[in-house]
Design a protein around this motif. Structure first.
Motif, PDB file in Angstrom:
ATOM      1  N   THR A  83     -22.732 -72.277 -49.670  1.00 31.46           N
ATOM      2  CA  THR A  83     -22.393 -71.404 -50.878  1.00 31.46           C
ATOM      3  C   THR A  83     -21.451 -72.263 -51.563  1.00 31.46           C
ATOM      4  O   THR A  83     -20.771 -73.147 -51.053  1.00 31.46           O
ATOM      5  CB  THR A  83     -22.149 -70.092 -50.800  1.00 31.46           C
ATOM      6  OG1 THR A  83     -20.905 -70.016 -50.163  1.00 31.46           O
ATOM      7  CG2 THR A  83     -23.066 -69.415 -49.699  1.00 31.46           C
ATOM      8  N   ALA A 179     -22.414 -62.733 -57.042  1.00 34.40           N
ATOM      9  CA  ALA A 179     -23.435 -62.658 -56.025  1.00 34.40           C
ATOM     10  C   ALA A 179     -23.388 -63.050 -54.778  1.00 34.40           C
ATOM     11  O   ALA A 179     -22.756 -64.288 -54.790  1.00 34.40           O
ATOM     12  CB  ALA A 179     -24.581 -63.557 -57.086  1.00 34.40           C
ATOM     13  N   LEU A 184     -26.814 -68.360 -50.762  1.00 31.91           N
ATOM     14  CA  LEU A 184     -26.907 -68.125 -52.007  1.00 31.91           C
ATOM     15  C   LEU A 184     -26.137 -69.661 -52.594  1.00 31.91           C
ATOM     16  O   LEU A 184     -25.037 -69.519 -52.684  1.00 31.91           O
ATOM     17  CB  LEU A 184     -26.701 -67.006 -52.561  1.00 31.91           C
ATOM     18  CG  LEU A 184     -26.915 -66.669 -54.122  1.00 31.91           C
ATOM     19  CD1 LEU A 184     -28.398 -66.868 -54.261  1.00 31.91           C
ATOM     20  CD2 LEU A 184     -26.654 -65.489 -54.512  1.00 31.91           C
ATOM     21  N   ALA A 187     -26.817 -67.802 -58.966  1.00 30.89           N
ATOM     22  CA  ALA A 187     -27.768 -66.963 -59.465  1.00 30.89           C
ATOM     23  C   ALA A 187     -27.331 -66.581 -60.930  1.00 30.89           C
ATOM     24  O   ALA A 187     -26.387 -66.940 -61.431  1.00 30.89           O
ATOM     25  CB  ALA A 187     -27.391 -65.518 -58.706  1.00 30.89           C
ATOM     26  N   GLY A 204     -23.010 -68.539 -55.991  1.00 28.03           N
ATOM     27  CA  GLY A 204     -23.153 -67.951 -55.042  1.00 28.03           C
ATOM     28  C   GLY A 204     -21.995 -67.902 -53.899  1.00 28.03           C
ATOM     29  O   GLY A 204     -21.351 -68.632 -53.629  1.00 28.03           O
ATOM     30  N   VAL A 237     -32.564 -66.451 -58.372  1.00 32.11           N
ATOM     31  CA  VAL A 237     -31.557 -66.926 -57.347  1.00 32.11           C
ATOM     32  C   VAL A 237     -31.994 -68.274 -56.935  1.00 32.11           C
ATOM     33  O   VAL A 237     -32.986 -68.815 -57.126  1.00 32.11           O
ATOM     34  CB  VAL A 237     -31.688 -65.887 -56.062  1.00 32.11           C
ATOM     35  CG1 VAL A 237     -31.141 -64.713 -56.404  1.00 32.11           C
ATOM     36  CG2 VAL A 237     -32.993 -65.703 -55.549  1.00 32.11           C
ATOM     37  N   GLN A 245     -30.121 -59.948 -51.360  1.00 36.87           N
ATOM     38  CA  GLN A 245     -29.069 -60.245 -51.958  1.00 36.87           C
ATOM     39  C   GLN A 245     -28.290 -58.944 -52.316  1.00 36.87           C
ATOM     40  O   GLN A 245     -28.899 -58.124 -52.780  1.00 36.87           O
ATOM     41  CB  GLN A 245     -29.253 -61.058 -53.453  1.00 36.87           C
ATOM     42  CG  GLN A 245     -30.041 -62.499 -53.125  1.00 36.87           C
ATOM     43  CD  GLN A 245     -31.494 -62.179 -52.820  1.00 36.87           C
ATOM     44  OE1 GLN A 245     -32.104 -61.236 -53.454  1.00 36.87           O
ATOM     45  NE2 GLN A 245     -31.974 -63.233 -51.781  1.00 36.87           N
ATOM     46  N   TYR A 247     -24.919 -57.473 -55.180  1.00 36.60           N
ATOM     47  CA  TYR A 247     -24.192 -58.017 -56.560  1.00 36.60           C
ATOM     48  C   TYR A 247     -23.188 -57.026 -56.701  1.00 36.60           C
ATOM     49  O   TYR A 247     -23.356 -55.644 -56.382  1.00 36.60           O
ATOM     50  CB  TYR A 247     -25.242 -58.008 -57.704  1.00 36.60           C
ATOM     51  CG  TYR A 247     -26.497 -59.148 -57.411  1.00 36.60           C
ATOM     52  CD1 TYR A 247     -26.395 -60.444 -57.654  1.00 36.60           C
ATOM     53  CD2 TYR A 247     -27.524 -58.404 -56.934  1.00 36.60           C
ATOM     54  CE1 TYR A 247     -27.467 -61.047 -57.324  1.00 36.60           C
ATOM     55  CE2 TYR A 247     -28.787 -59.115 -56.682  1.00 36.60           C
ATOM     56  CZ  TYR A 247     -28.692 -60.571 -56.679  1.00 36.60           C
ATOM     57  OH  TYR A 247     -29.706 -61.284 -56.555  1.00 36.60           O
TER      58      TYR A 247
END
Length: 255
Positions: A83, A179, A184, A187, A204, A237, A245, A247
């Motif tokens: 990430t 996010a 990730l 996003a 992310g 994403v 996910q 948020y």
């Protein structure tokens, strides 16, 4: 001011050679081979990030004809991670954006990749805008949301958002977005109608304990769009293989 997020990404077997990455397929910009043509509406780079998921990465650059007047721009920092979490993980150009020429071809170069025997995905993230970023202020409220999107390496994948609480009827501005999933990369928000061509996004991060990159906190990116409570945005994403996910939205109710 508007912000649009695009990405480059490629699976690279061996590191050590500076090479152009493929643009991540994206209907909001014109792509040609390794190039993205700089949109007229978004011809300034306000932030840039570079990441390799598990391999080597020691250099990354932006290449465009207008940059040749001086030299191709080197990018720092460079991450070996799943990430973009971390206070200094994205280069922040909000106050002094990097100007480009409309319609010129923009390439993202990297020397990263796998360790000879095992390939690794390499990503370049760009935040484009029409000018310097103006922070947003106002009385705001934080609201959690989730999605159940099967993330895919080197691709934007879209899905719906489920808010943890029912929004009171009205109009809302988004001034912050966190996010989260274990892998990730980024996003971005997807609106309906004319606003669909603008997809503001964020790096992310893994979880609530992860540090958001400097400049991507509440209000830092300005207003990330507006929606009616009956018609919220969906979300794209990028990267990884997680299938859920979380948020945190920061919302201002305007009407």
């Amino acid at each position: 001011m508007a912000i649009h997020t695009i990405a480059y990404g490629m699976s690279v077997l061996a590191a050590g050679v500076l090479q152009a990455l493929d643009p991540v397929p994206d209907a909001t910009v014109t792509e040609n081979g390794k190039m993205v043509y700089v949109p007229a509406k978004y011809n300034k780079v306000v932030a840039v990030g570079a990441l390799s998921t598990s391999g080597a990465l020691t250099q990354a650059q932006l290449h465009a004809p207008s940059l040749r007047e001086m030299y191709f721009v080197d990018i720092a920092p460079l991450l070996i991670a799943s990430t973009l979490g971390g206070s200094q993980s994205v280069e922040n150009l909000f106050v002094n954006p990097l100007g480009l020429e409309t319609n010129e071809g923009l390439e993202f170069f990297s020397d990263g990749g796998g360790l000879a025997a095992v390939a690794a995905d390499v990503y370049g993230l760009l935040w484009l805008s029409d000018g310097a970023v103006t922070p947003a202020k106002g009385k705001h409220y934080k609201l959690r949301a989730t999605s159940a999107i099967a993330q895919a390496p080197l691709a934007w994948t879209n899905g719906g958002l489920t808010f943890a609480q029912t929004l009171p009827v009205g109009t809302y501005q988004i001034i912050g977005l966190r996010a989260m999933s274990a892998d990730l990369i980024a996003a971005r928000l997807v609106y309906i109608g004319a606003a669909a061509v603008t997809k503001p996004g964020v790096p992310g991060v893994a979880d609530m304990q992860s540090v958001v990159p400097a400049g991507f906190g509440v209000g830092d990116l300005g207003i990330l769009g507006q929606f009616e409570s009956t018609n919220p945005p969906s979300i794209d994403v990028l990267g990884g293989v997680s299938a859920s996910q979380t948020y945190e939205f920061d919302l201002i109710k305007t009407a």
